[in-house]
Design a protein around this motif. Structure first.
Motif, PDB file in Angstrom:
ATOM      1  N   LEU A   1       0.850  -1.175   0.000  1.00 17.79           N
ATOM      2  CA  LEU A   1       0.000   0.000   0.000  1.00 17.79           C
ATOM      3  C   LEU A   1       0.889   1.229   0.000  1.00 17.79           C
ATOM      4  O   LEU A   1       1.762   1.357   0.855  1.00 17.79           O
ATOM      5  N   LEU A   2       0.687   2.092  -0.970  1.00 15.03           N
ATOM      6  CA  LEU A   2       1.431   3.344  -1.037  1.00 15.03           C
ATOM      7  C   LEU A   2       0.595   4.429  -0.374  1.00 15.03           C
ATOM      8  O   LEU A   2      -0.547   4.664  -0.776  1.00 15.03           O
ATOM      9  N   ILE A   3       1.147   5.045   0.639  1.00 17.58           N
ATOM     10  CA  ILE A   3       0.477   6.158   1.310  1.00 17.58           C
ATOM     11  C   ILE A   3       1.317   7.392   1.054  1.00 17.58           C
ATOM     12  O   ILE A   3       2.494   7.431   1.391  1.00 17.58           O
ATOM     13  N   GLY A   4       0.690   8.375   0.436  1.00 13.71           N
ATOM     14  CA  GLY A   4       1.431   9.565   0.074  1.00 13.71           C
ATOM     15  C   GLY A   4       0.776  10.836   0.554  1.00 13.71           C
ATOM     16  O   GLY A   4      -0.375  10.858   0.969  1.00 13.71           O
ATOM     17  N   ALA A   5       1.572  11.878   0.513  1.00 11.12           N
ATOM     18  CA  ALA A   5       1.086  13.229   0.792  1.00 11.12           C
ATOM     19  C   ALA A   5       1.574  14.065  -0.377  1.00 11.12           C
ATOM     20  O   ALA A   5       2.761  14.374  -0.477  1.00 11.12           O
ATOM     21  N   GLY A   6       0.658  14.381  -1.294  1.00 15.95           N
ATOM     22  CA  GLY A   6       1.091  15.023  -2.532  1.00 15.95           C
ATOM     23  C   GLY A   6       1.966  14.033  -3.293  1.00 15.95           C
ATOM     24  O   GLY A   6       1.651  12.859  -3.387  1.00 15.95           O
ATOM     25  N   PRO A   7       3.115  14.482  -3.783  1.00 16.21           N
ATOM     26  CA  PRO A   7       3.989  13.580  -4.534  1.00 16.21           C
ATOM     27  C   PRO A   7       4.890  12.715  -3.654  1.00 16.21           C
ATOM     28  O   PRO A   7       5.588  11.842  -4.137  1.00 16.21           O
ATOM     29  N   ALA A   8       4.887  12.931  -2.332  1.00 18.09           N
ATOM     30  CA  ALA A   8       5.812  12.239  -1.441  1.00 18.09           C
ATOM     31  C   ALA A   8       5.268  10.882  -0.995  1.00 18.09           C
ATOM     32  O   ALA A   8       4.108  10.750  -0.637  1.00 18.09           O
ATOM     33  N   ASP A   9       6.136   9.869  -1.008  1.00 24.83           N
ATOM     34  CA  ASP A   9       5.842   8.553  -0.440  1.00 24.83           C
ATOM     35  C   ASP A   9       6.186   8.651   1.046  1.00 24.83           C
ATOM     36  O   ASP A   9       7.346   8.782   1.413  1.00 24.83           O
ATOM     37  N   LEU A  10       5.178   8.626   1.900  1.00 22.61           N
ATOM     38  CA  LEU A  10       5.409   8.841   3.326  1.00 22.61           C
ATOM     39  C   LEU A  10       6.272   7.765   3.966  1.00 22.61           C
ATOM     40  O   LEU A  10       6.955   8.020   4.946  1.00 22.61           O
ATOM     41  N   ARG A  11       6.262   6.572   3.408  1.00 20.59           N
ATOM     42  CA  ARG A  11       7.099   5.507   3.964  1.00 20.59           C
ATOM     43  C   ARG A  11       8.579   5.869   3.851  1.00 20.59           C
ATOM     44  O   ARG A  11       9.367   5.575   4.734  1.00 20.59           O
TER      45      ARG A  11
ATOM     46  N   GLY B   1       5.719  11.119  12.695  1.00 18.30           N
ATOM     47  CA  GLY B   1       4.420  11.730  12.959  1.00 18.30           C
ATOM     48  C   GLY B   1       3.529  11.744  11.730  1.00 18.30           C
ATOM     49  O   GLY B   1       2.321  11.488  11.819  1.00 18.30           O
ATOM     50  N   GLU B   2       4.105  12.044  10.563  1.00 20.54           N
ATOM     51  CA  GLU B   2       3.323  12.040   9.322  1.00 20.54           C
ATOM     52  C   GLU B   2       2.854  10.632   8.978  1.00 20.54           C
ATOM     53  O   GLU B   2       1.716  10.433   8.551  1.00 20.54           O
ATOM     54  N   GLN B   3       3.731   9.647   9.166  1.00 20.64           N
ATOM     55  CA  GLN B   3       3.359   8.266   8.900  1.00 20.64           C
ATOM     56  C   GLN B   3       2.249   7.819   9.851  1.00 20.64           C
ATOM     57  O   GLN B   3       1.275   7.186   9.442  1.00 20.64           O
TER      58      GLN B   3
ATOM     59  N   ALA C   1      -5.475   8.148   9.919  1.00 16.87           N
ATOM     60  CA  ALA C   1      -6.527   8.614   9.011  1.00 16.87           C
ATOM     61  C   ALA C   1      -7.192   7.426   8.310  1.00 16.87           C
ATOM     62  O   ALA C   1      -8.428   7.396   8.155  1.00 16.87           O
ATOM     63  N   LEU C   2      -6.401   6.433   7.919  1.00 16.39           N
ATOM     64  CA  LEU C   2      -6.973   5.233   7.297  1.00 16.39           C
ATOM     65  C   LEU C   2      -7.843   4.462   8.288  1.00 16.39           C
ATOM     66  O   LEU C   2      -8.923   3.977   7.933  1.00 16.39           O
ATOM     67  N   LEU C   3      -7.376   4.340   9.532  1.00 19.50           N
ATOM     68  CA  LEU C   3      -8.170   3.650  10.549  1.00 19.50           C
ATOM     69  C   LEU C   3      -9.499   4.363  10.805  1.00 19.50           C
ATOM     70  O   LEU C   3     -10.546   3.720  10.926  1.00 19.50           O
ATOM     71  N   LEU C   4      -9.443   5.690  10.886  1.00 23.89           N
ATOM     72  CA  LEU C   4     -10.676   6.445  11.120  1.00 23.89           C
ATOM     73  C   LEU C   4     -11.621   6.328   9.929  1.00 23.89           C
ATOM     74  O   LEU C   4     -12.840   6.243  10.100  1.00 23.89           O
ATOM     75  N   ALA C   5     -11.065   6.301   8.717  1.00 20.20           N
ATOM     76  CA  ALA C   5     -11.909   6.126   7.531  1.00 20.20           C
ATOM     77  C   ALA C   5     -12.552   4.744   7.532  1.00 20.20           C
ATOM     78  O   ALA C   5     -13.743   4.601   7.211  1.00 20.20           O
TER      79      ALA C   5
END
Length: 135
Positions: free
Chosen positions: A36-46, A52-54, A60-64
Protein backbone atom coordinates in the motif's frame (compact mmCIF):
# COMPACT_ATOMS: atom_id res chain seq x y z
CA UNK A 1 -16.13 -2.02 -8.81
CA UNK A 2 -19.59 -2.16 -7.22
CA UNK A 3 -19.80 -3.97 -3.88
CA UNK A 4 -21.91 -6.81 -5.34
CA UNK A 5 -19.36 -7.46 -8.11
CA UNK A 6 -16.47 -7.27 -5.66
CA UNK A 7 -18.07 -9.85 -3.38
CA UNK A 8 -18.54 -12.29 -6.25
CA UNK A 9 -14.99 -11.74 -7.54
CA UNK A 10 -13.50 -12.33 -4.08
CA UNK A 11 -15.61 -15.45 -3.53
CA UNK A 12 -14.47 -16.89 -6.86
CA UNK A 13 -10.84 -16.12 -6.15
CA UNK A 14 -11.03 -17.72 -2.71
CA UNK A 15 -12.70 -20.85 -4.10
CA UNK A 16 -10.05 -21.23 -6.83
CA UNK A 17 -7.19 -21.20 -4.28
CA UNK A 18 -8.87 -23.09 -1.47
CA UNK A 19 -7.27 -26.53 -1.92
CA UNK A 20 -3.73 -25.15 -2.28
CA UNK A 21 -4.16 -22.83 0.71
CA UNK A 22 -5.56 -25.60 2.92
CA UNK A 23 -2.65 -27.84 1.94
CA UNK A 24 -0.17 -25.05 2.65
CA UNK A 25 -1.95 -23.95 5.85
CA UNK A 26 -1.66 -20.36 4.67
CA UNK A 27 -3.10 -17.76 2.34
CA UNK A 28 -1.57 -16.72 -0.96
CA UNK A 29 -3.56 -13.57 -1.63
CA UNK A 30 -5.48 -10.90 0.23
CA UNK A 31 -5.13 -7.39 1.58
CA UNK A 32 -2.53 -8.55 4.10
CA UNK A 33 -0.26 -9.52 1.17
CA UNK A 34 -0.68 -6.28 -0.78
CA UNK A 35 1.65 -3.31 -0.76
CA UNK A 36 0.00 0.00 0.00
CA UNK A 37 1.43 3.34 -1.04
CA UNK A 38 0.48 6.16 1.31
CA UNK A 39 1.43 9.57 0.07
CA UNK A 40 1.09 13.23 0.79
CA UNK A 41 1.09 15.02 -2.53
CA UNK A 42 3.99 13.58 -4.53
CA UNK A 43 5.81 12.24 -1.44
CA UNK A 44 5.84 8.55 -0.44
CA UNK A 45 5.41 8.84 3.33
CA UNK A 46 7.10 5.51 3.96
CA UNK A 47 10.35 6.89 2.54
CA UNK A 48 10.04 10.64 2.99
CA UNK A 49 7.58 11.17 5.82
CA UNK A 50 8.40 11.77 9.45
CA UNK A 51 7.22 9.30 12.10
CA UNK A 52 4.42 11.73 12.96
CA UNK A 53 3.32 12.04 9.32
CA UNK A 54 3.36 8.27 8.90
CA UNK A 55 1.39 7.79 12.11
CA UNK A 56 -1.11 10.48 11.08
CA UNK A 57 -1.69 8.83 7.69
CA UNK A 58 -2.18 5.40 9.27
CA UNK A 59 -4.62 6.86 11.79
CA UNK A 60 -6.53 8.61 9.01
CA UNK A 61 -6.97 5.23 7.30
CA UNK A 62 -8.17 3.65 10.55
CA UNK A 63 -10.68 6.45 11.12
CA UNK A 64 -11.91 6.13 7.53
CA UNK A 65 -12.36 2.37 8.01
CA UNK A 66 -14.22 3.02 11.27
CA UNK A 67 -16.52 5.50 9.52
CA UNK A 68 -17.14 3.04 6.69
CA UNK A 69 -18.07 0.29 9.15
CA UNK A 70 -20.24 2.66 11.13
CA UNK A 71 -22.26 3.47 8.00
CA UNK A 72 -22.86 -0.20 7.22
CA UNK A 73 -23.08 -1.88 10.62
CA UNK A 74 -23.13 -1.23 14.35
CA UNK A 75 -20.77 1.15 16.09
CA UNK A 76 -17.28 -0.37 15.90
CA UNK A 77 -14.79 -0.64 18.75
CA UNK A 78 -11.52 1.12 18.00
CA UNK A 79 -8.39 0.18 19.99
CA UNK A 80 -5.49 2.63 19.73
CA UNK A 81 -2.42 1.47 21.64
CA UNK A 82 0.14 4.21 22.36
CA UNK A 83 -0.68 6.17 19.20
CA UNK A 84 -0.13 9.57 20.81
CA UNK A 85 3.61 9.26 21.43
CA UNK A 86 4.69 10.40 17.98
CA UNK A 87 2.06 13.10 17.49
CA UNK A 88 2.51 16.78 18.25
CA UNK A 89 0.03 18.37 20.70
CA UNK A 90 -2.23 19.70 17.93
CA UNK A 91 -2.51 16.29 16.23
CA UNK A 92 -3.06 14.63 19.61
CA UNK A 93 -5.99 16.90 20.35
CA UNK A 94 -7.47 16.45 16.85
CA UNK A 95 -7.23 12.66 17.07
CA UNK A 96 -8.77 12.50 20.53
CA UNK A 97 -11.61 14.76 19.42
CA UNK A 98 -12.13 12.70 16.24
CA UNK A 99 -12.60 9.45 18.18
CA UNK A 100 -14.89 10.95 20.83
CA UNK A 101 -18.22 10.36 19.04
CA UNK A 102 -17.28 7.60 16.62
CA UNK A 103 -18.25 4.63 18.75
CA UNK A 104 -16.41 2.96 21.56
CA UNK A 105 -12.71 3.85 21.54
CA UNK A 106 -9.97 2.76 23.90
CA UNK A 107 -6.74 4.77 23.77
CA UNK A 108 -3.69 3.76 25.77
CA UNK A 109 -0.70 5.97 26.44
CA UNK A 110 2.34 6.14 28.69
CA UNK A 111 1.99 9.94 28.84
CA UNK A 112 -0.07 10.94 31.89
CA UNK A 113 -0.78 14.39 30.39
CA UNK A 114 -2.15 13.05 27.07
CA UNK A 115 -5.80 13.84 27.89
CA UNK A 116 -4.94 17.37 29.04
CA UNK A 117 -5.14 18.66 25.45
CA UNK A 118 -8.88 17.95 25.26
CA UNK A 119 -11.47 20.68 25.56
CA UNK A 120 -13.72 18.17 27.35
CA UNK A 121 -12.52 15.35 29.60
CA UNK A 122 -12.77 11.80 28.23
CA UNK A 123 -15.89 9.81 29.10
CA UNK A 124 -13.73 7.51 31.23
CA UNK A 125 -10.11 7.77 32.28
CA UNK A 126 -8.26 4.92 33.95
CA UNK A 127 -4.74 5.36 35.25
CA UNK A 128 -2.43 2.52 36.21
CA UNK A 129 0.28 3.59 38.61
CA UNK A 130 2.79 1.11 40.05
CA UNK A 131 0.52 -1.77 39.03
CA UNK A 132 -2.55 -0.28 40.72
CA UNK A 133 -5.66 0.79 38.79
CA UNK A 134 -6.82 4.30 39.72
CA UNK A 135 -10.08 5.69 38.34
Amino acid sequence: MPDDDLEAALAGSLAARREREVAAAGTFAGPHRDDLLIGAGPADLRREGSQGEQRTAALALLLAARDHLRERAARPILLLDDVLSELDPVRRRLLLEAVRDGGQTIVTTADPAAADALDQPPDALVRIEAGTVRG
